[in-house]
Design a protein around this motif. Structure first.
Motif, mmCIF file in Angstrom:
data_model
loop_
_atom_site.group_PDB
_atom_site.id
_atom_site.type_symbol
_atom_site.label_atom_id
_atom_site.label_comp_id
_atom_site.label_asym_id
_atom_site.label_seq_id
_atom_site.Cartn_x
_atom_site.Cartn_y
_atom_site.Cartn_z
ATOM 1 N N LYS A 51 5.141 16.278 -0.633
ATOM 2 C CA LYS A 51 3.775 16.170 -1.350
ATOM 3 C C LYS A 51 3.514 14.869 -1.741
ATOM 4 C CE LYS A 51 2.902 20.531 -2.966
ATOM 5 N NZ LYS A 51 3.585 21.216 -3.932
ATOM 6 N N GLU A 52 4.988 14.393 -2.442
ATOM 7 C CA GLU A 52 5.132 13.012 -3.079
ATOM 8 C C GLU A 52 4.630 12.024 -1.916
ATOM 9 O OE1 GLU A 52 8.458 12.496 -5.439
ATOM 10 O OE2 GLU A 52 8.630 10.574 -4.582
ATOM 11 N N PHE A 53 5.175 12.359 -0.938
ATOM 12 C CA PHE A 53 5.110 11.265 0.175
ATOM 13 C C PHE A 53 3.752 11.230 0.842
ATOM 14 C CE2 PHE A 53 6.609 8.527 3.496
ATOM 15 C CZ PHE A 53 5.989 8.901 4.733
ATOM 16 N N LEU A 54 3.007 12.341 0.953
ATOM 17 C CA LEU A 54 1.760 12.213 1.400
ATOM 18 C C LEU A 54 0.545 11.659 0.397
ATOM 19 C CD1 LEU A 54 1.481 15.650 2.891
ATOM 20 C CD2 LEU A 54 1.117 13.559 3.945
ATOM 21 N N SER A 55 1.044 12.086 -0.832
ATOM 22 C CA SER A 55 0.117 11.473 -1.728
ATOM 23 C C SER A 55 0.282 9.791 -1.979
ATOM 24 C CB SER A 55 0.358 12.094 -3.196
ATOM 25 O OG SER A 55 1.884 11.587 -3.763
ATOM 26 N N GLU A 56 1.508 9.229 -1.838
ATOM 27 C CA GLU A 56 1.669 8.075 -1.433
ATOM 28 C C GLU A 56 1.054 7.295 -0.498
ATOM 29 O OE1 GLU A 56 4.045 6.549 -3.858
ATOM 30 O OE2 GLU A 56 3.908 4.526 -2.773
ATOM 31 N N GLN B 219 -1.830 8.403 0.936
ATOM 32 C CA GLN B 219 -2.947 8.463 0.817
ATOM 33 C C GLN B 219 -3.566 7.434 -0.057
ATOM 34 O OE1 GLN B 219 -4.325 12.118 -0.849
ATOM 35 N NE2 GLN B 219 -5.368 12.786 0.891
ATOM 36 N N ARG B 220 -2.614 7.035 -1.089
ATOM 37 C CA ARG B 220 -2.897 6.126 -2.176
ATOM 38 C C ARG B 220 -2.886 4.562 -1.347
ATOM 39 N NH1 ARG B 220 -0.341 3.078 -5.353
ATOM 40 N NH2 ARG B 220 1.709 3.850 -4.748
ATOM 41 N N LYS B 221 -1.938 4.570 -0.498
ATOM 42 C CA LYS B 221 -2.045 3.236 0.163
ATOM 43 C C LYS B 221 -3.063 2.998 1.021
ATOM 44 C CE LYS B 221 2.687 1.387 0.014
ATOM 45 N NZ LYS B 221 3.856 2.257 0.061
ATOM 46 N N GLU B 222 -3.589 4.021 1.758
ATOM 47 C CA GLU B 222 -4.624 4.266 2.525
ATOM 48 C C GLU B 222 -5.933 3.410 1.746
ATOM 49 O OE1 GLU B 222 -4.384 7.784 5.285
ATOM 50 O OE2 GLU B 222 -6.376 6.934 5.530
ATOM 51 N N GLU B 223 -5.986 4.115 0.502
ATOM 52 C CA GLU B 223 -7.296 3.921 -0.192
ATOM 53 C C GLU B 223 -7.272 2.366 -0.622
ATOM 54 O OE1 GLU B 223 -9.584 6.957 -0.289
ATOM 55 O OE2 GLU B 223 -9.886 5.044 -1.651
ATOM 56 N N GLU B 224 -5.939 2.040 -0.948
ATOM 57 C CA GLU B 224 -5.882 0.456 -1.302
ATOM 58 C C GLU B 224 -6.378 -0.295 -0.208
ATOM 59 O OE1 GLU B 224 -2.057 0.487 -3.972
ATOM 60 O OE2 GLU B 224 -2.243 -1.285 -2.746
ATOM 61 N N MET B 225 -5.965 -0.118 1.010
ATOM 62 C CA MET B 225 -6.109 -0.706 2.274
ATOM 63 C C MET B 225 -7.818 -0.813 2.259
ATOM 64 S SD MET B 225 -3.095 -0.419 4.654
ATOM 65 C CE MET B 225 -3.665 -1.186 6.107
ATOM 66 N N ARG B 226 -8.248 0.514 2.163
ATOM 67 C CA ARG B 226 -9.714 0.581 2.628
ATOM 68 C C ARG B 226 -10.405 -0.443 1.491
ATOM 69 N NH1 ARG B 226 -10.914 6.161 2.742
ATOM 70 N NH2 ARG B 226 -9.596 6.246 4.613
ATOM 71 N N GLN B 227 -10.038 -0.284 0.295
ATOM 72 C CA GLN B 227 -10.752 -1.091 -0.832
ATOM 73 C C GLN B 227 -10.771 -2.586 -0.545
ATOM 74 O OE1 GLN B 227 -12.252 1.054 -2.607
ATOM 75 N NE2 GLN B 227 -13.214 -0.846 -3.930
ATOM 76 N N MET B 228 -9.746 -2.995 -0.031
ATOM 77 C CA MET B 228 -9.396 -4.404 0.373
ATOM 78 C C MET B 228 -10.137 -4.978 1.384
ATOM 79 S SD MET B 228 -5.442 -5.841 -0.114
ATOM 80 C CE MET B 228 -5.264 -5.660 1.671
#
Lengths: 369, 524
Positions: free
Chosen positions: B372-377, B379-388
């Motif tokens: 779970k931890e890994f998956l949430s990590e 997802q967060r990274k994906e979001e960041e990249m999209r934002q950027m």
């Protein structure tokens, strides 16, 4: 047979003397005079021994010269050797035999090949050899040349480990760094771990690799064609058994009722001076009895001269470089256009272009109408 | 303390069944420890009360022969049919006699080619052989460290060896952790013993030996061997062995000690432990000694017999390595070295035996949590990249808009300038036209006057010629007029007559243009 005896002239009988006196000039006694003078002057010889520790270098030197040079020797433990650097140690002894004095210097290189990282571990050794050459060069070019001390290294005995299949990278590196500076005589150390078939194979292997890597080891000089047959035979044998497979020992054991230098094993006794057991006798004869002077000659005539020529060349090239810097003729820079004229030229170009554009425009307009 | 208490605290002898004497042992959750005489088990631990102890099993005597004394035999026959596997790692300089010793030990010829001294780095070459001796199958793997000790810089020589050992452990761990695993079928490639070949210098260990053995002692059972021992005499050998063992002890290198707890072999093992490291000689050639052929090396000064205990320790090595302790080596590898590796590896991954509440963690829960931890990590990274990415796009858009606007402005500006110019030129043209008109009128007037004057004096028949002449005169005059007029025009237009000669030949000054009459065409 020793070459010293060969030049002693035969004493003429009294009857022949008068006859001979008429035709005899007498310069056949020159060799005797040389002999006498050299005995008075004494000889000196510098020998370097190099190789990994534990290959029997000190034992061999002891066996060769029958003196104990390494009285207090501190052997380092493995831990201390992990990052050991190479040192240069000199031991000088004066030995005498039948009125002939020899000042023998043994240059030892403890620490060679002992560390875990042995990159450029031969550098201190090459530096030492160059230093000796430089010192001699300076002494020779000096004003008072009466007592020049010759500390140049005349011969280097390089010990190759018998436990491998031939030369190792560190061996190749060392020999290539030194073959133009010193006479290298390669030896196979601790040869009592090899049966005769293995010794032959290893010698061939090493000879091949020396050729392959282009290493110039000390070559025995060709003997003249007017020498006698057994001398030639000896010489041939000598050349064929290089590199010598040696065993050293500083203990005397009892074998077949005789006291000999050797090593005692449960399965037999190895005699150091037995030609069938090892090449120690050949090495000793070559090094001391027949070729010592040749080694010194090659060092003086070939290696030292190379060094000297190289040195002088470097010095002169440096001088010319230096002189160019301080020549009295000032070198003027090429006449480059300075900033002012360049700006002017640029302005004029701009104006030209503008005018041209305007004209074109007007032409166009006129044509349209 | 009372005498009875002392009795309770004394350890019973090994012969009797400990479960009878100490009922507490039967209730322990752990399996019966192998080294219960180990000093780790102090009397206090042993006597710690254990809750929920099951009622002690009563020991009964048998009325007749049942037959379960054949259990060990069943075990043995099972393992014999399964076959054994044994993996040896040979580490030593090139040419020190590793292959020859293997051939001598196992009395066969393993096909190996001679290695060269000029390898770039150490590589490990495993080779597996199937051997059989009186219905016992052995899968023997010999791993050779090729190129060891040859390089000039040996700082990294140990690394390929350590990596290889770790890889074998890793493979076994992966197999253990699988969901569907077949451990009974698995070919165990973990290294059971490392034979370290020491060069017989006669002084001490080499620095490389020390460094390598230190790195290997916690991963594999090391048995140091003095190779090519026929180059050392007996007295030198004794000193050499003492020096080596002294160095190993003072540097904390743990070599394999033959086990002394199993009383069947304890004595011989203890004796052998004192002879370490073994000084061996290997040979596959046979020499006639006496009236039989033995494996030996023939020198001009004697014959070194491999199996003669006086000459070398080969027999001892064979005894210890193969005949007595092979199984123990395997066990040690599994229970000590492998378990150590496994523990370190799993701790790295974040597993623990128990968390803060002393609730035993199940592997699954931990695994789920980590996932779970890994998956949430992720997802967060994906979001960041999209934002950027979105931000970047916006920026570029703005920039482009700016540029567009600028270009537009420039264009407008240029257009205006162009209009201005056009207007000016138009004005000038009109002026020019007016002037030509004015001039023409004056000309007409002058001509009229002239013609009148001529008419008064001249006759009519000459009119045609005169007309012709006049026309040509006028033509000439016109051009002459126009030339002078051009000068007037030029001054009117305030165009400077430029000096053509200093100019680039492609450009012509205004007067030249006029001369070429290109200008005039525009007016007429």
């Amino acid at each position: 047979m020793s070459t010293g005896l060969r030049y002693k002239s035969k004493l003429a009988t009294p009857e022949d003397k008068q006859d001979i006196d008429k035709q005899y000039v007498g310069f056949a006694t020159l060799p005797n005079q040389v002999h006498r003078k050299s005995v008075k002057k004494g000889f000196d010889f510098t020998l370097m021994v190099a190789g990994e520790s534990g290959l029997g270098k000190s034992t061999l030197v002891h066996s060769l010269f029958l003196t104990d040079l390494y009285k207090e020797r501190k052997l380092l433990s493995a831990e201390e050797r992990i990052s050991q650097t190479v040192e240069i140690l000199k031991h000088t002894v004066d030995i005498e035999e039948k009125g002939v004095k020899l000042k023998l210097t043994i240059v030892d290189t403890p620490g060679f090949g002992d560390a875990v990282n042995n990159s450029e571990c031969w550098k201190p050794i090459t530096d030492y050899v160059d230093q000796q050459f430089e010192q001699y060069f300076r002494d020779e070019s000096g004003l008072n040349r009466k007592n020049i001390q010759d500390n140049r290294v005349h011969c280097c005995l390089y010990f190759i480990s018998p436990f491998g299949h031939g030369l190792r990278p560190v061996d190749v590196g060392f020999m290539k760094a030194l073959h133009e500076k010193v006479n290298i005589v390669p030896l196979i150390a601790k040869a009592d771990c090899l049966v005769p078939g293995e010794i032959r194979k290893l010698k061939e292997r090493i000879r091949e690799e020396i050729d392959k890597f282009g290493i110039h080891v000390y070559q025995f000089p060709e003997c003249d064609s007017d020498e006698d047959e057994d001398f030639k035979q000896q010489d041939r044998e000598l050349k064929e058994s290089a590199p010598f497979a040696v065993i050293g020992s500083n203990t005397v054991v009892e074998a077949k009722g005789q006291r000999v230098r050797g090593r005692l094993y449960p399965w037999g006794i190895v005699e150091v001076e037995n030609q069938a057991h090892c090449d120690f006798v050949k090495l000793r004869n070559m090094l001391i009895r027949t070729h010592m002077h040749d080694l010194k000659d090659v060092t003086c005539d070939v290696h030292y001269e190379n060094y000297r020529a190289h040195c002088i060349q470097q010095m002169t090239s440096k001088l010319t470089q230096d002189s160019r810097m301080e020549s009295p003729i000032p070198i003027l820079p090429l006449p480059t256009p300075d900033a002012e004229t360049e700006k002017l030229i640029r302005m004029k170009d701009e104006e030209l272009r503008r005018m041209q554009e305007m004209l074109q425009k007007m032409k166009q307009q006129m044509q349209d109408q | 303390m009372a005498a009875t208490d002392l009795e309770r605290f004394s350890l019973p002898d090994p012969g009797c069944d400990s479960r009878q004497v100490w009922p507490q042992w039967s209730g322990l959750k752990q399996p019966f420890p192998r080294n219960w005489r180990d000093s780790r088990f102090s009397p206090v631990d042993v006597w710690a009360p254990v809750q929920n102890a099951e009622p002690e099993p009563r020991s009964l005597s048998l009325g007749g022969h049942v037959g379960f004394d054949s259990l060990p035999d069943q075990l043995v026959s099972k393992s014999v049919t399964q076959g054994f596997s044994f993996n040896i790692l040979c580490v030593g300089e090139t040419g020190i006699g590793k292959s020859t010793l293997m051939n001598t030990l196992f009395n066969t010829t393993f096909e190996t080619e001679e290695a060269s001294h000029h390898e770039e780095c150490v590589c490990l070459r495993p080779q597996t052989y199937d051997l059989q001796e009186s219905s016992v199958q052995l899968k023997l793997t010999i791993v050779d460290a090729v190129g060891f000790g040859d390089q000039i810089n040996k700082d990294e020589s140990y690394r390929p060896i350590v990596d290889y050992i770790d890889t074998q452990f890793e493979n076994y761990l992966q197999e253990e952790l699988k969901i569907r695993r077949s451990l009974f079928d698995y070919h165990d490639t973990r290294i059971h013993v490392c034979l370290y070949f020491i060069t017989p210098t006669g002084h001490s260990l080499k620095s490389l030996d020390l460094v390598t053995m230190k790195k290997l002692d916690s991963k594999v059972n090391i048995i140091p061997i003095i190779a090519k021992a026929d180059t050392i005499s007996k007295s030198e050998l004794h000193k050499f062995k003492i020096k080596i063992m002294g160095e190993l002890v003072s540097n904390g290198v743990q070599i394999y000690q033959f086990p002394t707890d199993d009383e069947a072999v304890a004595e011989i093992n203890a004796v052998m432990n004192a002879h370490l490291p073994f000084a061996v000689v290997g040979s596959t050639e046979e020499v006639k000694v006496g009236n039989k052929l033995v494996r030996a090396r023939q020198y001009p000064w004697g014959v070194v017999q491999v199996e003669n205990e006086n000459h070398c320790d080969f027999v001892k090595l064979r005894e210890m390595l193969i005949r007595v302790n092979m199984e123990d080596l395997r066990e040690q590898t599994h229970s000590r070295h492998y378990e150590l590796y496994r523990r370190c590896k799993l701790e790295e991954m974040g597993f623990q035996d128990s968390d803060g509440d002393s609730q035993p963690f199940s592997l699954q829960e931990t695994y789920e949590a980590k996932r779970k931890e890994f998956l949430s990590e992720l997802q967060r990274k994906e979001e960041e990249m999209r934002q950027m990415f979105v931000n970047k796009v916006k920026e570029t858009e703005l920039e482009l808009k700016e540029k567009e606007r600028e270009l537009h402005e420039k264009f407008e500006h240029l257009k205006r300038v162009h209009q201005e110019e056009k207007r000016k030129v138009e004005e000038k043209r009109r002026e020019l036209e007016e002037e030509t008109n004015a001039f023409n009128r004056r000309k007409a007037a002058v001509e009229a006057l002239q013609s009148q004057a001529l008419h008064a004096t001249s006759q009519q028949p000459l009119r045609k010629d005169k007309d012709k002449k006049n026309r040509s005169d006028i033509g000439v005059q016109q051009s002459g007029m126009s030339l002078s007029n051009s000068k007037v025009m030029m001054t009117k237009a305030s165009v400077e007559p430029l000096n053509c000669s200093s100019w680039w030949p492609a450009i012509q000054c205004c007067s030249c243009l006029v001369r070429d009459a290109t200008w005039r065409e525009g007016f007429l």
